[in-house]
Design a protein around this motif. Structure first.
Motif, short mmCIF file in Angstrom:
data_model
loop_
_atom_site.label_atom_id
_atom_site.label_comp_id
_atom_site.label_asym_id
_atom_site.label_seq_id
_atom_site.Cartn_x
_atom_site.Cartn_y
_atom_site.Cartn_z
N GLU A 15 43.34 7.65 -11.21
CA GLU A 15 42.45 6.85 -10.00
C GLU A 15 41.43 6.09 -11.01
OE1 GLU A 15 44.89 9.74 -8.47
OE2 GLU A 15 43.10 10.11 -10.02
N GLU A 16 40.63 6.72 -12.05
CA GLU A 16 39.84 6.12 -12.65
C GLU A 16 40.20 4.91 -13.56
OE1 GLU A 16 36.57 9.88 -13.61
OE2 GLU A 16 38.60 9.64 -14.81
N LEU A 17 41.42 5.09 -14.12
CA LEU A 17 41.92 4.01 -14.76
C LEU A 17 42.34 2.75 -13.59
CD1 LEU A 17 44.51 5.90 -17.25
CD2 LEU A 17 42.15 4.91 -17.70
N ASN A 18 42.83 3.15 -12.54
CA ASN A 18 43.14 2.19 -11.82
C ASN A 18 42.00 1.21 -11.14
OD1 ASN A 18 45.92 2.68 -11.83
ND2 ASN A 18 45.70 4.17 -10.18
N ALA A 19 41.01 1.87 -11.19
CA ALA A 19 39.54 1.29 -10.93
C ALA A 19 39.00 0.43 -11.94
CB ALA A 19 38.58 2.33 -10.45
N ALA A 20 39.64 0.47 -13.19
CA ALA A 20 39.01 -0.35 -14.50
C ALA A 20 38.86 -1.75 -13.87
CB ALA A 20 39.92 -0.15 -15.68
N ASP A 21 37.95 -2.65 -14.47
CA ASP A 21 37.54 -4.02 -14.06
C ASP A 21 38.64 -4.86 -14.72
OD1 ASP A 21 36.76 -6.46 -13.66
OD2 ASP A 21 34.76 -6.31 -14.26
N ALA A 22 39.71 -5.52 -14.01
CA ALA A 22 40.79 -6.50 -14.44
C ALA A 22 40.27 -7.57 -14.93
CB ALA A 22 42.01 -6.56 -13.46
N GLY A 23 38.82 -8.16 -14.77
CA GLY A 23 38.40 -9.33 -15.00
C GLY A 23 39.11 -10.62 -14.75
N HIS A 24 39.23 -11.73 -15.32
CA HIS A 24 39.90 -12.89 -15.25
C HIS A 24 41.38 -12.76 -15.63
CE1 HIS A 24 36.67 -14.98 -13.27
NE2 HIS A 24 36.03 -14.64 -14.61
N SER A 25 41.51 -11.94 -16.91
CA SER A 25 42.64 -11.89 -17.69
C SER A 25 43.75 -10.68 -17.14
CB SER A 25 42.41 -11.63 -19.09
OG SER A 25 41.74 -10.34 -19.24
N GLY A 26 43.20 -9.61 -16.47
CA GLY A 26 44.15 -8.62 -16.06
C GLY A 26 44.63 -8.08 -16.91
N PHE A 27 45.60 -6.82 -16.68
CA PHE A 27 46.07 -5.90 -17.77
C PHE A 27 47.36 -6.12 -17.63
CE2 PHE A 27 42.29 -3.59 -15.78
CZ PHE A 27 41.71 -3.47 -16.83
N THR A 28 48.05 -5.61 -18.92
CA THR A 28 49.41 -5.65 -18.99
C THR A 28 50.31 -4.65 -18.18
OG1 THR A 28 49.20 -6.55 -21.16
CG2 THR A 28 51.42 -5.57 -20.78
N SER A 29 51.13 -4.82 -17.14
CA SER A 29 51.70 -3.67 -16.12
C SER A 29 52.70 -3.53 -16.34
CB SER A 29 51.46 -4.53 -14.83
OG SER A 29 51.90 -3.60 -13.84
N SER A 30 53.48 -2.11 -16.16
CA SER A 30 54.45 -1.60 -16.42
C SER A 30 54.81 -0.60 -15.22
CB SER A 30 54.61 -0.75 -17.97
OG SER A 30 55.73 0.12 -17.73
N ASP A 31 56.03 -0.99 -14.72
CA ASP A 31 56.34 -0.16 -13.45
C ASP A 31 56.84 1.02 -13.97
OD1 ASP A 31 55.98 -2.17 -11.74
OD2 ASP A 31 58.10 -2.79 -11.87
N PHE A 32 57.40 1.16 -15.10
CA PHE A 32 57.95 2.52 -15.89
C PHE A 32 56.76 3.55 -15.91
CE2 PHE A 32 58.50 5.41 -19.27
CZ PHE A 32 59.69 6.06 -18.93
N VAL A 33 55.50 2.96 -16.58
CA VAL A 33 54.38 3.78 -16.75
C VAL A 33 53.75 4.06 -15.49
CG1 VAL A 33 51.83 3.88 -17.70
CG2 VAL A 33 54.04 2.53 -18.87
N LEU A 34 53.78 3.35 -14.62
CA LEU A 34 53.32 3.69 -13.08
C LEU A 34 54.03 4.63 -12.56
CD1 LEU A 34 51.48 2.87 -10.71
CD2 LEU A 34 53.05 0.99 -9.97
N GLU A 35 55.28 4.74 -12.47
CA GLU A 35 56.00 5.80 -12.02
C GLU A 35 55.71 7.24 -12.67
OE1 GLU A 35 60.83 7.15 -11.41
OE2 GLU A 35 60.31 5.02 -12.11
N LYS A 36 55.69 7.08 -13.99
CA LYS A 36 55.40 8.48 -14.63
C LYS A 36 53.93 8.89 -14.61
CE LYS A 36 59.63 8.60 -16.41
NZ LYS A 36 60.65 9.97 -15.67
N THR A 37 53.01 7.90 -14.38
CA THR A 37 51.62 8.44 -14.64
C THR A 37 50.76 8.13 -13.68
OG1 THR A 37 50.88 6.30 -15.73
CG2 THR A 37 51.79 7.97 -17.23
N GLY A 38 50.93 7.26 -12.66
CA GLY A 38 50.22 6.91 -11.72
C GLY A 38 49.46 5.64 -11.82
#
Length: 587
Positions: free
Chosen positions: A526-549
């Motif tokens: 939850e804390e990681l998901n609240a990180a500021d994405a700014g203008h450039s955003g984060f490199t997203s992974s569906d696999f990582v999302l499924e495994k870690t939240g």
């Protein structure tokens, strides 16, 4: 003094058994006790020892155990030899051994040996110091598990463009190449060679350049016990030595002297050894002069720039690209108009270099009305018409004025007067790094604060790291260190290691944090998901999302620890063998 009551540190030579010195061989033959570096020294040398000689392999011993063996043997009246690879003075680790003997009151002597770097040069049939190419030899190593002083980073040493010999670096060739190129004096075409086990029967030589040597080393399977040699001394261009020149007089021979301008070694070829297409990659270079003497010097600089581009494999430069503007005589263009045009083009996106040959005061007053920002102003360099001092005045880092000043100084044999604090103190600079790596600085005001923090000795990086469960600690350390080196980031500036709380008990991560002496912090999904994405955003992974939240561990962890936004990610997610790392600038 009875020479039996002495401990001898002996250089074994470069590898071949017959390349030990005569004195070293005699001492081996007479020794009662030999402690040798079994992992590096040719075992054939031990055949010269007496049958009753006691032999110990230091590869399996600690410093304390080695000291105990030698000191005990000495007190028993035995003749002792400590046999080191190459020459003991080069990465021989003998200082601590000698200090232990000093404390114990035991006399010793050092017997020099033939270093492997000289055997490598012999195998390559090359001379390290070549007239007109390089008169300086730099011996160093790549930073690995053992750090090097900040001022001795490879990129700093490589900036000289001199001959380099790198020990203990053949296992990190890709990272080493990046560091060498970051010095801006070498190019991908700079010759390079690897010499594996120089002078040994199984010696191998790999020749190439900085653009292909990493691939060639990988294909040959060379990962250790090899020297890396870099520089134009490996090429074909050179000048004849004046020592045997029939026109040159010495203490022992009278020469038929030619006029100085014909006999000088400072030809156009030798004057450009530190130049590179990268350091002077401007869309236009304007050389502005105010006297006839200044015009002659400006013409010389312009010709050197053109020649350096030609030799670096770039296309030829036209007179419109590198041109001399004379502001003296009865008719000449207005200096105000020249500056207005240059600044207008630079602020419109062109990379321009203005070189004033004359008083710095003239340059300052001429450009003052047009100066806007170091992000858009042209690079401005000034030098006296005598060609003694070259001073970058504007856009030293982002515009490239510092590099230009250093290169022009090398052309002329002048002194570059660089006053930027980070350059003077050898501190990592965010604007220099950004220009070299094509990274956009989100905010110049914050960048200035970052520089101030660096100059105050503060650490500014937060490293977000992810890895598979049960990852090997050594491999994780090597991975992160190599990524930092490959991307020109100083790992000593990291202030914390960060990851997801699922990894709070991951030994590889806690071991690495402990290795660097840094805190290891973790965040909930939850804390990681609240990180500021700014203008450039984060490199997203569906696999990582499924495994870690969360869709990104390393990037979000780095930003969360830094209390900043994704716009300040200097290094985005970099993956290798189930390990990831990202680096953010801290708040």
């Amino acid at each position: 003094m009875d020479d039996r009551k002495m401990i001898y540190f002996v250089g074994a030579g470069s590898g071949a058994a017959d390349l030990i010195t005569v004195r070293g061989m005699r001492l081996l033959q007479e020794a009662d006790v030999v402690v040798w570096a079994g992992s590096l020294v040719n075992a054939e040398l031990l055949s010269n020892c007496k049958p009753e000689c006691q032999i110990y392999d230091s590869a399996r011993l600690s410093l304390e155990e080695t000291d105990e063996i030698l000191q005990k043997a000495f007190r028993e009246g035995k003749k002792c030899v400590r046999l080191h690879t190459g020459d003991p003075a080069i990465y021989g680790a003998i200082r601590e051994q000698m200090e232990a003997l000093d404390k114990a009151g035991i006399p010793y002597e050092v017997v020099p040996g033939v270093s492997s770097m000289f055997a490598a040069a012999a195998s390559l049939k090359k001379e390290f110091t070549v007239p007109g190419v390089s008169q300086t030899l730099i011996v160093s190593r790549m930073e690995g598990r053992t750090p090097v002083p900040e001022r001795e980073k490879i990129r700093s040493l490589a900036a000289h463009g001199a001959t380099m010999v790198l020990f203990l670096s053949s296992g990190m060739i890709p990272a080493l190449v990046n560091e060498l190129l970051a010095g801006a004096a070498y190019t991908k075409e700079t010759p390079c060679a690897l010499v594996y086990k120089a002078s040994w029967p199984d010696e191998k030589i790999i020749r190439g350049n900085l653009g292909d040597i990493a691939d060639k080393a990988a294909q040959a399977g060379i990962k250790k016990t090899a020297l890396v040699l870099v520089g134009d001394f490996l090429g074909d261009r050179y000048e004849l030595s004046r020592l045997y020149d029939k026109h040159f007089s010495t203490e022992f021979r009278k020469g038929d002297e030619l006029p100085p301008e014909k006999n000088s070694p400072h030809t156009a070829d030798s004057a450009i050894f530190t130049a590179s297409g990268k350091s002077l990659s401007f869309d236009r270079v304007s050389l502005v002069c105010f006297t006839q003497k200044g015009a002659e010097l400006a013409e010389k600089i312009g010709n050197c720039i053109k020649e350096s581009f030609a030799k670096s494999g770039k296309k030829s430069l036209s007179s419109q690209t590198v041109h001399v503007i004379s502001c003296f005589g009865e008719t000449h263009p207005a200096l105000h108009d020249i500056c207005a045009d240059c600044f207008s083009q630079a602020q419109g996106g062109k990379r321009l270099l203005i070189v004033f040959v004359g008083a710095a005061g003239i340059a300052v007053r001429a450009v003052a009305p047009f100066v806007q920002s170091k992000a858009s102003d042209p690079a401005l360099v000034c030098l006296d018409e005598g060609g003694r001092f070259v001073i970058p005045l504007l856009s030293g880092h982002l515009g490239g004025a510092n590099e230009a000043a250093q290169t022009i100084a090398a052309f002329l044999g002048a002194i570059p007067v660089v006053t930027t604090a980070t350059d003077v103190r050898g501190v990592w600079a965010i604007d220099t790094w950004a220009k070299a790596h094509g990274w956009h600085i989100p905010d110049l005001v914050t960048a200035k604060k970052i520089t101030a923090a660096l100059l105050a000795g503060k650490k500014i990086f937060s490293a977000g790291i992810g890895c598979k469960k049960g990852s090997d600690s050594r491999r994780l350390s090597e991975f992160v260190r190599s990524v930092f080196a490959e991307n020109g980031l100083d790992i000593s500036l990291v202030k914390e290691i960060a990851s997801i709380d699922l990894k709070k008990d991951e030994k590889a991560l806690s071991d690495f944090a402990a290795e660097l002496g840094l805190p290891f912090v973790t965040f909930t999904p939850e804390e990681l998901n609240a990180a500021d994405a700014g203008h450039s955003g984060f490199t997203s992974s569906d696999f990582v999302l499924e495994k870690t939240g969360t869709d990104s561990v390393c990037e979000r962890a780095a930003v969360s620890a830094a209390h900043t936004s994704a716009d300040w990610l200097l290094l985005r997610k970099t993956s290798r063998d189930g390990m990831t790392v990202a680096v953010s600038v801290s708040e």
